[in-house]
Design an enzyme around this catalytic site. Sequence first.
Site, short mmCIF file in Angstrom:
data_model
loop_
_atom_site.label_atom_id
_atom_site.label_comp_id
_atom_site.label_asym_id
_atom_site.label_seq_id
_atom_site.Cartn_x
_atom_site.Cartn_y
_atom_site.Cartn_z
N HIS A 151 0.85 -1.19 0.00
CA HIS A 151 0.00 0.00 0.00
C HIS A 151 0.89 1.24 0.00
O HIS A 151 1.90 1.29 0.69
CB HIS A 151 -0.93 -0.01 1.21
CG HIS A 151 -2.02 1.03 1.11
ND1 HIS A 151 -1.80 2.34 1.45
CD2 HIS A 151 -3.29 0.94 0.67
CE1 HIS A 151 -2.92 3.02 1.24
NE2 HIS A 151 -3.84 2.20 0.76
N GLU B 113 0.55 4.16 1.27
CA GLU B 113 0.76 4.82 2.57
C GLU B 113 1.85 4.10 3.36
O GLU B 113 2.70 4.74 3.99
CB GLU B 113 -0.56 4.84 3.36
CG GLU B 113 -0.40 5.55 4.70
CD GLU B 113 -1.63 5.43 5.58
OE1 GLU B 113 -2.76 5.45 5.05
OE2 GLU B 113 -1.46 5.32 6.81
N ASN C 201 -9.55 1.46 2.77
CA ASN C 201 -10.63 1.68 3.74
C ASN C 201 -11.95 1.11 3.24
O ASN C 201 -12.78 0.64 4.02
CB ASN C 201 -10.72 3.16 4.13
CG ASN C 201 -11.46 3.97 3.11
OD1 ASN C 201 -12.67 4.03 3.12
ND2 ASN C 201 -10.72 4.60 2.19
N SER D 147 -12.83 7.35 -0.03
CA SER D 147 -12.38 7.91 -1.31
C SER D 147 -13.45 7.85 -2.39
O SER D 147 -13.21 8.26 -3.53
CB SER D 147 -11.14 7.14 -1.78
OG SER D 147 -11.37 5.75 -1.70
S1 SF4 Z 1 -8.85 11.37 6.79
FE1 SF4 Z 1 -9.13 10.27 4.82
S2 SF4 Z 1 -7.23 10.65 3.71
FE2 SF4 Z 1 -6.83 11.14 5.85
S3 SF4 Z 1 -6.02 9.27 6.74
FE3 SF4 Z 1 -8.23 9.21 7.04
S4 SF4 Z 1 -9.05 8.11 5.29
FE4 SF4 Z 1 -6.96 8.71 4.77
#
Ligand code: SF4
Length: 505
Positions: free
Chosen positions: A322, A324, A422, A464
Site C-alpha cells: 500500500h 501509505e 478503507n 475515497s
Molecule cells: S482522513 Fe481520509 S485521507 Fe486522511 S487518513 Fe483518514 S481516510 Fe486517509
Amino acid sequence: MSRLTVCAPLAIEARAIRRGLARADQAGTDQVQVIRAGYGPVRAAATGAAVARSGTEALAVCGVGGGLTAELRTGDLVVATQVSDGTTTVSCPSAPLLAGELRRAGLRVVTGPIVTVDKLVRHNHAALAAGGAIAVDMESAPLLARAGVLPAVVVRAISDTPEHRLLSPSIVTGGVAALRSLKNAAPALTRWAAATGSRQVLLAGPRSFCAGVERAIEIVELALERYEPPVYVRKQIVHNVTVVGDLERRGAVFVDELDEVPDDAVVVFSAHGVSPEVRREAARRGLRTVDATCPLVAKVHAEARRFAADGYLVALIGHAGHEEVEGTMGEAPAAMTLVQTAADVAKLRPADPGKVAYLMQTTLASDEAGQIAGAITERFPAATGPGSDDICYATTNRQRSVQAVARESDLVLVAGSANSSNSLRLVETAQRAGTPAYLVDSAAEIELGWLAGVSTIGLTAGASAPPAIVSQIVTALSGLGAVETKDVVVTTESVQFGLPKELRH
Ligand code: SF4
C-alpha cells in the site's frame, strides 16, 4: 400470472428471445412469458394497455433497433436509460444493473436514451441523435407509457447504424447479428426480473469522502487552475477510479514514479504520502511540488521519525504494497518492520526489547489492528503505541456506521474501488457482522443475483468514493421497485484541513 412479460414487436424477435430462455436452463424461466407486441407505436400502445391489465410484475421490451451514433456496431445491445416519443418520456432507472449483467455475460452493451418514431428511419439519424438519443425504435415509449408503473427495461439489439443503413444490403448481416445478441441477452432478463421488488435501503452515516480526500481533490483542482494542465500527480490522488477519471479529463496526468514527470513540471504528491526519498528526488530534479498528503498520514510519518530517532524498533501495522505503508516505511527504513498479522510479531528482533514501538496504517480495520497491537504488547510489555490512535477518525466512523447497518440488512453494498484500503475494510467489517457484503465501483457492478430475495440493503461508501455513486446506486435500485431510504447515522463529522501553503493565495 407471469412475473416477467417480455414484449417483442415481431415474431422473429420473440422467437430469438424464447430460444435464449430455453437454452439458459436457469431458475425463474418458467415465470417469463414472451409475447408479440406488434409492429409500430399504435399496436405497441395497445399491448402496453394489455400488459397493465395482466398484472405482470415486471416488463421488458426487447427487439432490434437502429443505432444513431458512430460508436454503435450491428449486434451491440442498447439498454435504455429512458424512452421518449417526443410527447411521453419514461425513465428506466435499472438500466445500469441490467447492462452490467449483460456485460458480464460477454455482450457489448451501451446505455443511453432511445427515441421512438412512427416511421422507418432511413436518413435522419443525425437529427434524432442531436436530441440525445443513441438508438431508435418504433414501440418502446408508447408501450411503457401505457403499461403503467412497474419495473421496466428496454433492450434493443442494433441491426442498422448510420454506416450500415436500413434497407441496404448489409441489413441482412446486421439483422442476424442483432437477433443473435437478443437471444444471448434473454437469460439476463430472468435474473433482472428475479431482482425486482420493493425494498428498504439503509444509508450508513458517515460515508463517502473524508476531509483528507476532499482536500486532496481540491489541491489537484486548484493546481490545474493555478499552473494550467498538465499537472502531474504521483500515484492515484485517492484510490477511486471515478475521481481519477474525472481529474484526468480535466488535465491531470497520473504517473507511478517521478521519472515519468518531465523537467519543470508541477507534480502533486497523493493523499497517501511519500517517502523522504521521493521528496529528495523531486528536489534534485527541480520539480515544482504540491503536497496533498493527508495531515493524519503526515502525523504517522512524524511519529515514525520520532521513535526511530529515539532508538526504537518501530513495528508498522499495515498492508504490504500500500502506498501509505511504503511512504511511512521510507521515513526510517532501517528502524522499521512491517507487521501484517499477529504471527508476524514473532519475527520482530529488537536490539533492546524495552524499546519497541508500534504505529498503524490509517485505514485498517480497528479490531484487527487492535489484535495485532495486543500481540505486540504481549510479547514486549514495555512496547509503546502512538500518542493518539493512528487509525483515522474517518476510517473508524465508517466502520462503526457500516456495522450498524449490517446488523439490520440482508446485504451490504460498499461503493469504492478495489485498491481502496478503507473501502475493503468496510466490506470485511460488514461480513464479520454476518451479512453478505460486496464492493462496487458503480451500480453496473452490482450483480443481479445478489439482490434476489433481498428486502433490506445497507449502503455505504469508502472515504475515497464520491457521494454521487451512492445516489446512482439508490436510483438504479429504484428501477427494480419502490425504494424507501433510511439514514442510520452513528456520528457526524466536522473535520476540515487547510490547504498547503503553495495554494493558499
Ligand atoms: S482522513 Fe481520509 S485521507 Fe486522511 S487518513 Fe483518514 S481516510 Fe486517509
